[in-house]
Design a protein around this motif. Structure first.
Motif, mmCIF file in Angstrom:
data_model
loop_
_atom_site.group_PDB
_atom_site.id
_atom_site.type_symbol
_atom_site.label_atom_id
_atom_site.label_comp_id
_atom_site.label_asym_id
_atom_site.label_seq_id
_atom_site.Cartn_x
_atom_site.Cartn_y
_atom_site.Cartn_z
ATOM 1 N N HIS A 165 3.062 -62.120 23.121
ATOM 2 C CA HIS A 165 3.833 -62.762 23.996
ATOM 3 C C HIS A 165 4.347 -64.309 23.897
ATOM 4 O O HIS A 165 5.041 -64.840 24.652
ATOM 5 C CB HIS A 165 3.068 -62.723 25.510
ATOM 6 C CG HIS A 165 2.818 -61.361 25.912
ATOM 7 N ND1 HIS A 165 1.857 -61.032 26.540
ATOM 8 C CD2 HIS A 165 3.453 -60.069 25.736
ATOM 9 C CE1 HIS A 165 1.773 -59.704 27.045
ATOM 10 N NE2 HIS A 165 2.948 -59.215 26.570
ATOM 11 N N LYS A 219 6.754 -65.564 22.321
ATOM 12 C CA LYS A 219 8.277 -65.784 22.709
ATOM 13 C C LYS A 219 8.663 -66.052 24.354
ATOM 14 O O LYS A 219 9.686 -66.486 24.325
ATOM 15 C CB LYS A 219 9.156 -64.614 22.058
ATOM 16 C CG LYS A 219 8.952 -64.708 20.508
ATOM 17 C CD LYS A 219 9.919 -63.532 20.020
ATOM 18 C CE LYS A 219 9.892 -63.500 18.557
ATOM 19 N NZ LYS A 219 10.622 -62.301 17.973
ATOM 20 N N ARG A 220 7.764 -65.721 24.986
ATOM 21 C CA ARG A 220 7.711 -65.877 26.620
ATOM 22 C C ARG A 220 7.565 -67.325 26.835
ATOM 23 O O ARG A 220 7.693 -67.602 27.960
ATOM 24 C CB ARG A 220 7.143 -64.868 27.224
ATOM 25 C CG ARG A 220 7.521 -63.442 26.898
ATOM 26 C CD ARG A 220 6.928 -62.401 27.786
ATOM 27 N NE ARG A 220 7.455 -61.008 27.550
ATOM 28 C CZ ARG A 220 6.918 -59.742 28.249
ATOM 29 N NH1 ARG A 220 6.059 -59.931 29.285
ATOM 30 N NH2 ARG A 220 7.356 -58.689 27.845
ATOM 31 N N ARG A 221 6.617 -67.781 26.166
ATOM 32 C CA ARG A 221 6.326 -69.195 26.525
ATOM 33 C C ARG A 221 7.455 -70.268 26.455
ATOM 34 O O ARG A 221 8.155 -70.246 25.594
ATOM 35 C CB ARG A 221 5.121 -69.735 25.349
ATOM 36 C CG ARG A 221 3.903 -68.903 25.515
ATOM 37 C CD ARG A 221 2.856 -69.197 24.505
ATOM 38 N NE ARG A 221 2.068 -68.408 24.115
ATOM 39 C CZ ARG A 221 1.087 -68.065 23.024
ATOM 40 N NH1 ARG A 221 1.414 -69.198 21.900
ATOM 41 N NH2 ARG A 221 0.355 -67.270 22.894
ATOM 42 N N TRP A 280 1.115 -67.100 28.975
ATOM 43 C CA TRP A 280 1.449 -66.096 28.037
ATOM 44 C C TRP A 280 0.251 -66.018 26.887
ATOM 45 O O TRP A 280 0.748 -66.486 25.842
ATOM 46 C CB TRP A 280 2.861 -66.260 27.831
ATOM 47 C CG TRP A 280 3.701 -65.639 28.473
ATOM 48 C CD1 TRP A 280 4.569 -66.419 29.375
ATOM 49 C CD2 TRP A 280 3.924 -64.334 29.317
ATOM 50 N NE1 TRP A 280 5.214 -65.754 30.266
ATOM 51 C CE2 TRP A 280 4.949 -64.383 30.320
ATOM 52 C CE3 TRP A 280 3.430 -63.220 29.328
ATOM 53 C CZ2 TRP A 280 5.511 -63.509 31.160
ATOM 54 C CZ3 TRP A 280 3.781 -62.103 30.230
ATOM 55 C CH2 TRP A 280 4.963 -62.440 30.907
ATOM 56 N N ALA A 324 15.317 -68.356 32.019
ATOM 57 C CA ALA A 324 15.546 -67.753 30.395
ATOM 58 C C ALA A 324 16.978 -68.020 30.132
ATOM 59 O O ALA A 324 17.157 -67.686 28.953
ATOM 60 C CB ALA A 324 14.852 -66.629 30.328
ATOM 61 N N ASP A 356 17.356 -66.897 36.639
ATOM 62 C CA ASP A 356 16.491 -66.738 35.452
ATOM 63 C C ASP A 356 16.419 -67.981 34.674
ATOM 64 O O ASP A 356 17.410 -67.983 34.118
ATOM 65 C CB ASP A 356 16.785 -65.371 34.800
ATOM 66 C CG ASP A 356 15.587 -64.967 33.925
ATOM 67 O OD1 ASP A 356 14.649 -65.861 33.460
ATOM 68 O OD2 ASP A 356 15.689 -63.989 33.269
#
Length: 213
Positions: free
Chosen positions: A125, A127-129, A120, A98, A96
């Motif tokens: 969303h 914070k997912r970028r 995103w 992340a 992952d």
């Protein structure tokens, strides 16, 4: 990228431990031992089927490359593509992206490539970028001093967001391209699968290169 499960791709992974690493926490701080030569390490977060990272490894033998991907079937496809060549400066990591600090030590990486990341687009969303400030903090931690990020996308909204995010984080821009394929930078450009698909349709490709200070 979402692909159908391909059993052959998943079965291929354990057959090639010389090229692919599953998870990789044990290699934190020791990635140079996976390569034929000790040289700067560049990583691509979200390599997809591997077109970019494989061709970069072919083109630049004086750098070591690690392609990272979270989808196991996609990793297997990238592995199959990589096996067509002998590349002692390439490794693939099934993990992952992340959680990069779980796999890489402080200052272990010289450059991070972010290619055609999920935009995103919904605000909730953000914070997912992959150019959100929490990700930038992680990149800065694993990168050498003045470590570089190269980012490409076809998504204008994500590109504009990323320019603001990197600027607010205090990064310094080395260059910005609003239409990569119509610039001098394209002479040495290595395409991703998505990039080729979009560029042949005439869509502009955006790119930035920036470093931490």
């Amino acid at each position: 990228m979402r692909v159908r499960n391909k059993p052959w791709a998943i079965e291929l992974i354990p057959e090639h431990p010389e090229l692919i690493v599953e998870h990789g926490q044990d290699l934190k701080g020791k990635w140079q031992t996976r390569f034929a030569r000790k040289q700067p390490i560049f990583i691509e977060v979200g390599m997809g089927k591997g077109q970019f990272v494989i061709n970069m490894a072919k083109k630049y033998p004086d750098y070591n490359f690690i392609g990272i991907e979270i989808q196991k079937t996609v990793v297997g496809i990238a592995l199959k593509n990589a096996l067509e060549f002998t590349l002692p400066n390439l490794q693939l990591l099934y993990a992952d992206g992340a959680d990069l600090t779980d796999y890489f030590d402080d200052g272990e990486i010289s450059k991070v490539f972010l290619n055609f990341s999920d935009p995103w687009p919904k605000t909730r969303h953000e914070k997912r970028r992959l150019t959100f400030k929490s990700f930038l903090k992680v990149y800065k931690q694993i990168l050498i001093d003045n470590g570089i990020i190269e980012f490409k996308t076809d998504n204008q909204g994500l590109f504009e967001y990323s320019l603001v995010s990197l600027n607010n984080y205090g990064m310094e821009f080395d260059n910005v391209w609003l239409d990569l394929h119509k610039s001098d930078e394209n002479v040495e450009n290595v395409e991703t699968e998505y990039e080729h698909r979009f560029s042949v349709k005439g869509q502009p490709i955006y790119k930035l290169k920036a470093h931490f200070i």
